[in-house]
Design a protein around this motif. Structure first.
Motif, mmCIF file in Angstrom:
data_model
loop_
_atom_site.group_PDB
_atom_site.id
_atom_site.type_symbol
_atom_site.label_atom_id
_atom_site.label_comp_id
_atom_site.label_asym_id
_atom_site.label_seq_id
_atom_site.Cartn_x
_atom_site.Cartn_y
_atom_site.Cartn_z
ATOM 1 N N ILE A 1 0.849 2.106 8.401
ATOM 2 C CA ILE A 1 -0.540 2.048 7.949
ATOM 3 C C ILE A 1 -1.319 3.121 8.694
ATOM 4 N N THR A 2 -1.939 4.025 7.952
ATOM 5 C CA THR A 2 -2.680 5.155 8.513
ATOM 6 C C THR A 2 -4.080 5.171 7.884
ATOM 7 N N ALA B 1 11.087 -11.068 -2.069
ATOM 8 C CA ALA B 1 11.922 -10.708 -3.219
ATOM 9 C C ALA B 1 13.156 -9.918 -2.799
ATOM 10 N N GLY B 2 13.370 -9.771 -1.477
ATOM 11 C CA GLY B 2 14.534 -9.051 -0.977
ATOM 12 C C GLY B 2 14.376 -7.548 -0.999
ATOM 13 N N MET B 3 13.137 -7.069 -0.979
ATOM 14 C CA MET B 3 12.869 -5.636 -1.027
ATOM 15 C C MET B 3 12.156 -5.194 0.248
ATOM 16 N N SER B 4 12.110 -3.874 0.464
ATOM 17 C CA SER B 4 11.440 -3.316 1.634
ATOM 18 C C SER B 4 9.956 -3.110 1.354
ATOM 19 N N PRO B 5 9.119 -3.175 2.377
ATOM 20 C CA PRO B 5 7.694 -2.826 2.207
ATOM 21 C C PRO B 5 7.557 -1.342 1.858
ATOM 22 N N PRO B 6 6.391 -0.936 1.373
ATOM 23 C CA PRO B 6 6.189 0.483 1.064
ATOM 24 C C PRO B 6 6.309 1.336 2.315
ATOM 25 N N GLN B 7 6.653 2.606 2.122
ATOM 26 C CA GLN B 7 6.851 3.513 3.252
ATOM 27 C C GLN B 7 5.553 3.764 4.017
ATOM 28 N N ARG B 8 4.459 4.040 3.278
ATOM 29 C CA ARG B 8 3.179 4.320 3.926
ATOM 30 C C ARG B 8 2.052 3.632 3.154
ATOM 31 N N ILE B 9 1.046 3.184 3.867
ATOM 32 C CA ILE B 9 -0.195 2.706 3.271
ATOM 33 C C ILE B 9 -1.318 3.534 3.887
ATOM 34 N N TYR B 10 -1.900 4.409 3.082
ATOM 35 C CA TYR B 10 -3.008 5.253 3.536
ATOM 36 C C TYR B 10 -4.320 4.559 3.172
ATOM 37 N N VAL B 11 -5.174 4.373 4.164
ATOM 38 C CA VAL B 11 -6.405 3.600 3.973
ATOM 39 C C VAL B 11 -7.620 4.505 4.153
ATOM 40 N N GLU C 1 -4.624 4.900 12.255
ATOM 41 C CA GLU C 1 -4.156 3.907 13.223
ATOM 42 C C GLU C 1 -5.086 2.712 13.386
ATOM 43 N N PRO C 2 -6.431 2.882 13.374
ATOM 44 C CA PRO C 2 -7.289 1.703 13.545
ATOM 45 C C PRO C 2 -7.019 0.604 12.519
ATOM 46 N N PHE C 3 -6.651 0.978 11.301
ATOM 47 C CA PHE C 3 -6.356 -0.030 10.285
ATOM 48 C C PHE C 3 -5.021 -0.721 10.565
ATOM 49 N N HIS C 4 -4.071 0.020 11.117
ATOM 50 C CA HIS C 4 -2.802 -0.561 11.553
ATOM 51 C C HIS C 4 -3.071 -1.637 12.604
ATOM 52 N N HIS C 5 -3.962 -1.324 13.520
ATOM 53 C CA HIS C 5 -4.317 -2.250 14.593
ATOM 54 C C HIS C 5 -5.011 -3.496 14.031
ATOM 55 N N VAL C 6 -5.896 -3.297 13.054
ATOM 56 C CA VAL C 6 -6.617 -4.420 12.443
ATOM 57 C C VAL C 6 -5.639 -5.410 11.819
ATOM 58 N N VAL C 7 -4.639 -4.898 11.099
ATOM 59 C CA VAL C 7 -3.675 -5.785 10.434
ATOM 60 C C VAL C 7 -2.873 -6.572 11.464
ATOM 61 N N ASP D 1 -11.370 -2.135 1.748
ATOM 62 C CA ASP D 1 -11.742 -3.480 1.321
ATOM 63 C C ASP D 1 -10.568 -4.260 0.753
ATOM 64 N N ILE D 2 -9.483 -3.574 0.389
ATOM 65 C CA ILE D 2 -8.311 -4.277 -0.151
ATOM 66 C C ILE D 2 -7.105 -4.134 0.780
ATOM 67 N N LEU D 3 -7.377 -3.919 2.053
ATOM 68 C CA LEU D 3 -6.302 -3.733 3.036
ATOM 69 C C LEU D 3 -5.442 -4.984 3.174
ATOM 70 N N LYS D 4 -6.066 -6.155 3.253
ATOM 71 C CA LYS D 4 -5.291 -7.380 3.477
ATOM 72 C C LYS D 4 -4.298 -7.634 2.337
ATOM 73 N N PHE D 5 -4.717 -7.361 1.110
ATOM 74 C CA PHE D 5 -3.845 -7.591 -0.035
ATOM 75 C C PHE D 5 -2.622 -6.667 -0.001
ATOM 76 N N HIS D 6 -2.835 -5.420 0.466
ATOM 77 C CA HIS D 6 -1.752 -4.437 0.473
ATOM 78 C C HIS D 6 -0.920 -4.454 1.756
ATOM 79 N N ALA D 7 -1.507 -4.880 2.844
ATOM 80 C CA ALA D 7 -0.807 -4.807 4.132
ATOM 81 C C ALA D 7 -0.237 -6.146 4.582
#
Length: 593
Positions: free
Chosen positions: A233-234, A327-337, A236-242, A311-317
């Motif tokens: 999550i980039t 579902a047996g899958m990996s999370p996305p590679q990057r989440i740019y906020v 970094e402050p948003f990574h920290h928030v999650v 505003d939609i960080l929680k839903f995506h992160a």
């Protein structure tokens, strides 16, 4: 010897410049080796915007999300033929209670409202040059198939159960809220009503039997994922928030609503009394686009970069990675906020009458002009403010005067009567700084310019990788100013082509300036595609010579042949970016105090 000389020249910056100067040696600079290394690791790239609610017309915040994704995907494609495997999706989110209510208020059937507003988004993105490879609508049949299959996978893995959900629900945000996230707000008559603590939107108490996802099981897996992937999550402050959110209890999540209450959505497979929660429905769009549930989707997932608003960080992160893990899958590679846009310091609001129409801005400031403004001024970490004076001042300064003026100077017939890429004279501008002689004309500042522009493509690439497009444009703008200083310092208009003393240096000054312009034009393609095309066409740079992998700057300086030397410039196309008249462009003026 050259490297040591350049280190002496720039010695004040010390070891911090050492890595940049490694490329300022016998080999001239390009992104070719960088592209090859990256391509071996990441053969494919998939960029997404959020899919946008169709309850209202698009505003500049929607366009900003799309432009960020567009610039990232364009930059990726420019790195060379081997990065052509790049996909970019956007679209509209057309289900949910909010859409159902908006359609009822407008006196329209939900399908009619969705068709109308989705068309507005498609038109806006087409006019803005958004180069998406797919525009998805959640009302499409392919998406219904994907969502219901995904639901079936979660159910087969024991992650869905039926239970009674009781709590607060915010229709505007389409989310459930715990008691701690609800407060009371005074109305105009002095009465209080419950609202979301985060958005301020009204909430209502809900009690109904729904399907519930075992979200609580994924608190520790999500923590491990984020701690093991600090760039997931980039910024970094948003990574920290999650991570802070995950320090709290993570309750199970209701993922359906009663169909009698919410009929506008995708039915739960095998249970028509329930409608799938709109966020579960919407998030699966990222899989629908790449062919899910067919096996082809696996070649694109998880090489995925989501570009989203804060505003939609929680839903995506939190919710989305948990669904994927379930579902047996990996999370996305990057989440740019990214953060939001305000207008003259205030949140955009219909009641305040300050909502800025992006299509009007594209018309008044030009498509490339407004693209440049939003990406140059938008800083993901914090909210950015819009007002017209700022747009006009920036575009006139950086595009019309600095960049356009530089191109006009170097291609004017009075200075460049042959309308060619003049020859570079190595005796006037030797590769060894500090040499003296009757023909040497280059100064210390000129070597600093060559160093800055030579390292600019790598610097810009790093900024794109770090989701700092504004810094990439800032770096380009700084080099444009530096190049204007170089031209001003040596005043080619004072030199004479007929003089055997002046002519070699005059040609060299123009050659260096044109090479700098070629680099700027190439690097600006993801942000201002039409303007960059105009600039590169004026320089006579063909379409096959515009990839970053082919961007070799000033090869004659490094002892290599230059394919452009002696080549005729392209046809005259007028001003690169005409100056804007402030008196004719106001949409929203800044408040004066």
């Amino acid at each position: 010897m050259l490297r040591k000389s350049v280190l002496r020249l720039l010695g004040r910056t010390g070891a911090s410049r050492l890595s940049l100067l490694e490329d300022f040696g016998p080999r001239y600079y390009s992104l070719g080796s960088l592209s090859a290394r990256d391509d071996a690791r990441d053969a494919r790239a998939y960029f997404t915007t959020p899919i946008f609610y169709v309850n209202a017309a698009p505003h500049i915040g929607h366009l900003y999300s799309a432009l960020l994704a567009d610039a990232l995907s364009r930059h990726r494609r420019l790195r060379g033929p081997s990065t052509a495997a790049t996909r970019f999706s956007t679209g509209t989110d057309e289900h949910g209670l909010k859409i159902q209510q908006a359609a009822a208020t407008a006196g329209l059937a939900p399908t009619e409202l969705c068709d109308r507003v989705s068309k507005h988004f498609q038109q806006l993105f087409q006019e803005a040059g958004i180069s998406c490879t797919d525009f998805i609508r959640t009302t499409e049949a392919r998406h219904r198939v994907a969502v219901q299959h995904f639901w079936g996978v979660l159910k087969s893995r024991g992650l869905l159960y039926k239970g009674v959900y009781e709590g607060w629900y915010c229709a505007s945000d389409e989310c459930f809220l715990p008691e701690a996230k609800v407060t009371r707000q005074l109305g105009p008559l002095g009465d209080s009503f419950p609202v979301s603590l985060e958005s301020g939107h009204p909430v209502s108490w809900t009690k109904e039997e729904n399907y519930i996802f075992r979200l609580s099981q994924f608190r520790e897996p999500l923590q491990r994922w984020l701690r093991g992937n600090p760039q997931a999550i980039t910024p970094e402050p948003f990574h920290h928030v999650v991570l802070q959110w995950l320090d709290e209890e993570l309750p199970d999540l209701s993922v359906s609503r009663r169909s009698s209450h919410l009929h506008w959505g995708i039915p739960v497979p095998g249970d028509d009394s329930q409608t799938i929660y709109v966020w579960l429905d919407a998030l699966v769009n990222y899989l629908t686009v790449i062919g899910y549930p067919n096996a082809e989707f696996k070649s694109w997932w998880p090489a995925t970069s989501h570009i989203i608003g804060k505003d939609i960080l929680k839903f995506h992160a939190i919710y989305w990675p948990a669904f994927l893990l379930g579902a047996g899958m990996s999370p996305p590679q990057r989440i740019y906020v990214h953060s939001h846009w305000t207008v003259c310091g205030q949140k955009m609001s219909k009641s305040l009458g300050n909502v800025v129409d992006p299509r009007t801005c594209l018309n008044r400031y030009t498509v490339d002009g407004f693209r440049y403004f939003l990406l140059r001024q938008g800083v993901p970490n914090w909210d950015c403010d819009y007002y017209d004076e700022k747009v006009v001042k920036l575009l006139n300064s950086e595009l019309a005067d600095a960049l356009g003026g530089l191109l006009n100077r170097c291609t004017a017939k009075r200075i460049n009567p042959s309308e060619t890429y003049p020859a570079f004279c190595t005796t006037c501008f030797p590769s060894e700084p500090g040499l003296v002689g009757p023909s040497v004309r280059a100064q210390a500042e000129d070597y600093a310019l060559v160093s800055s522009v030579a390292t600019l493509p790598k610097q810009v690439a790093d900024h794109y990788d770090n989701f700092q497009i504004y810094k990439a444009l800032e770096a380009v703008s700084s080099c444009v100013r530096q190049t204007n200083g170089f031209v001003q310092r040596h005043a080619p208009w004072k030199l004479n082509w007929e003089s055997p003393v002046d002519a070699p240096w005059l040609g060299t000054v123009l050659h260096v300036a044109l090479e700098c312009l070629r680099v700027f034009g190439t690097l600006l393609q993801p942000v201002t595609p039409s303007l960059a095309d105009k600039l590169l066409s004026r320089l006579g740079v063909s379409a096959s010579e515009r990839n970053l992998g082919e961007l070799y700057f000033l090869p004659r300086f490094y002892g290599h042949p230059c394919p452009f030397e002696g080549r005729r410039l392209g046809p005259e196309t007028g001003l690169l970016f005409p100056r804007l008249d402030p008196s004719r462009t106001w949409l929203v003026k800044a408040h004066r105090t």
